[in-house]
Design an enzyme around this catalytic site. Structure first.
Site, PDB file in Angstrom:
ATOM      1  CE  LYS A 150     -59.667 -55.615  -5.591  1.00 25.78           C
ATOM      2  NZ  LYS A 150     -60.545 -56.767  -5.441  1.00 25.78           N
ATOM      3  CD  GLU A 182     -59.815 -64.925  -1.915  1.00 26.61           C
ATOM      4  OE1 GLU A 182     -59.798 -63.850  -1.306  1.00 26.61           O
ATOM      5  OE2 GLU A 182     -59.026 -65.188  -2.845  1.00 26.61           O
TER       6      GLU A 182
HETATM    7  N1  PDD Z   1     -63.417 -57.701  -4.220  1.00 26.49           N
HETATM    8  N2  PDD Z   1     -61.083 -61.615  -1.980  1.00 26.49           N
HETATM    9  C1  PDD Z   1     -61.405 -61.439  -3.263  1.00 26.49           C
HETATM   10  C2  PDD Z   1     -61.250 -62.567  -4.217  1.00 26.49           C
HETATM   11  C3  PDD Z   1     -61.881 -60.179  -3.693  1.00 26.49           C
HETATM   12  O1  PDD Z   1     -62.193 -59.981  -4.983  1.00 26.49           O
HETATM   13  C4  PDD Z   1     -62.044 -59.124  -2.745  1.00 26.49           C
HETATM   14  C5  PDD Z   1     -62.527 -57.757  -3.144  1.00 26.49           C
HETATM   15  C6  PDD Z   1     -61.710 -59.391  -1.395  1.00 26.49           C
HETATM   16  C7  PDD Z   1     -61.829 -58.333  -0.320  1.00 26.49           C
HETATM   17  O2  PDD Z   1     -60.847 -57.329  -0.459  1.00 26.49           O
HETATM   18  P1  PDD Z   1     -61.120 -55.834   0.033  1.00 26.49           P
HETATM   19  O3  PDD Z   1     -61.515 -55.938   1.461  1.00 26.49           O
HETATM   20  O4  PDD Z   1     -59.821 -55.174  -0.148  1.00 26.49           O
HETATM   21  O5  PDD Z   1     -62.229 -55.292  -0.822  1.00 26.49           O
HETATM   22  C8  PDD Z   1     -61.226 -60.642  -1.061  1.00 26.49           C
HETATM   23  C9  PDD Z   1     -63.866 -56.421  -4.714  1.00 26.49           C
HETATM   24  C10 PDD Z   1     -64.683 -55.656  -3.735  1.00 26.49           C
HETATM   25  C11 PDD Z   1     -64.576 -56.628  -6.043  1.00 26.49           C
HETATM   26  O6  PDD Z   1     -64.071 -57.435  -6.811  1.00 26.49           O
HETATM   27  O7  PDD Z   1     -65.583 -55.985  -6.309  1.00 26.49           O
END
Ligand code: PDD
Length: 286
Positions: A150, A182
């Site tokens: 991330k 995604e």
């Molecule tokens: N984004 N895929 C991507 C590319 C993401 O950036 C995110 C989360 C998710 C979902 O992950 P999670 O369920 O752990 O939030 C999937 C966050 C919320 C953001 O960038 O604000």
């Protein structure tokens, strides 16, 4: 004015400053997490803390804070800023070595930078968008090959969101080798009958914390889950579609590239999953 956290200190937001040599600023050399807050409590804190540790490890970065202290900082910021519904943003970068250099600095000499701040979002759970559903467009996925980490390299996802906005949609689903990876900031799903279909975990997508919880709840509710690739054409013919993320929970998708799914309104499965997710994760919130 918000109280934020920077390298061990709670500060008013206008006093929290980071060096121009910080590798987060110069090289996007940093990782982040977003944890949602409902009823003044943290949703799935543990999952986010575990993924943070993994992201840091994969990039040979030192974790500057223990899980216990991290929880304490999250809670203190939620308290200090009076957040009932919203989120806590956390970022850790490889720090500011004092010069620009592609080589990583010695972690003994350069401390990571750690920043946390809150965003207040009243009405997050009872969002009108969840009742209406969202429209997505499809775009090519041209991101790097380690989307499971991330990182704060979010330029292409930002561009994707702008492409969606320009075409009157809410978000973009990204496609690689013909298959949906995604959304720009969320995981993507389609529904066929009673079956929920979503791409399997790999380096191609972020391992969503909300994804893990939602798939678990779906199975507990006797829904069938299939983790496999799907094309955008299959998605356009699905009964329903939805996304998940910490900031949107479960959000129905009602249109893909201008094609309405079913009746063009949220179906049965996504709203039900949203309900279950909100209820169950609130019970486990800290
Ligand atoms: N984004 N895929 C991507 C590319 C993401 O950036 C995110 C989360 C998710 C979902 O992950 P999670 O369920 O752990 O939030 C999937 C966050 C919320 C953001 O960038 O604000």
């Amino acid at each position: 004015m918000r109280t934020v956290y920077l390298n061990g200190q709670y500060l008013p937001e206008n006093e929290a400053t980071v060096s121009i040599f910080d590798r987060g600023f110069l090289m996007a050399d940093g990782v982040y997490e977003v944890t949602s807050v409902l009823d003044g409590k943290l949703i799935d804190f543990d999952g986010h803390a575990v993924r943070l540790e993994r992201s840091l490890r994969e990039l040979d970065m030192v974790n500057p804070i223990s899980k216990e202290d991290l929880l304490e900082v999250h809670r203190e910021l939620v308290r200090a800023n009076g957040i009932e519904e919203g989120m806590v943003y956390l970022q850790i970068t490889r720090g500011a070595p004092g010069d620009r250099d592609f080589v990583f600095p010695d972690p003994e000499e350069t401390e990571p930078t750690i920043v946390l701040f809150t965003q207040n979002k009243p009405g997050l759970a009872d969002s009108p968008a969840a009742k209406k559903g969202m429209k997505v467009i499809s775009i090519e996925d041209i991101r790097w090959g380690r989307r499971d980490i991330k990182t704060v390299q979010l330029l292409y996802p930002s561009m994707g969101k702008m492409m969606a906005k320009k075409s009157g949609a809410d978000d973009a689903w990204m496609i690689e080798d013909g298959f949906v990876t995604e959304g720009t900031s969320n995981n993507a799903y389609i529904v066929k009958g009673n079956k929920i279909i979503t791409r399997a975990l790999s380096n191609d997508i972020l391992h969503g914390i909300t994804r893990a919880a939602v798939l678990r709840f779906a199975q507990e509710a006797q829904m069938e889950v299939e983790e496999r690739n799907f094309t955008i054409d299959e998605a356009k013919e699905a009964d329903e579609a939805f996304i998940t993320s910490a900031s949107t929970f479960v959000m129905p998708v009602v249109e893909i590239d201008g094609v309405a799914l079913g009746e063009g309104v949220p179906g049965r499965v996504a709203p039900r999953l949203r309900e279950i997710y909100l209820e169950e994760s609130l019970k486990a919130a800290v």
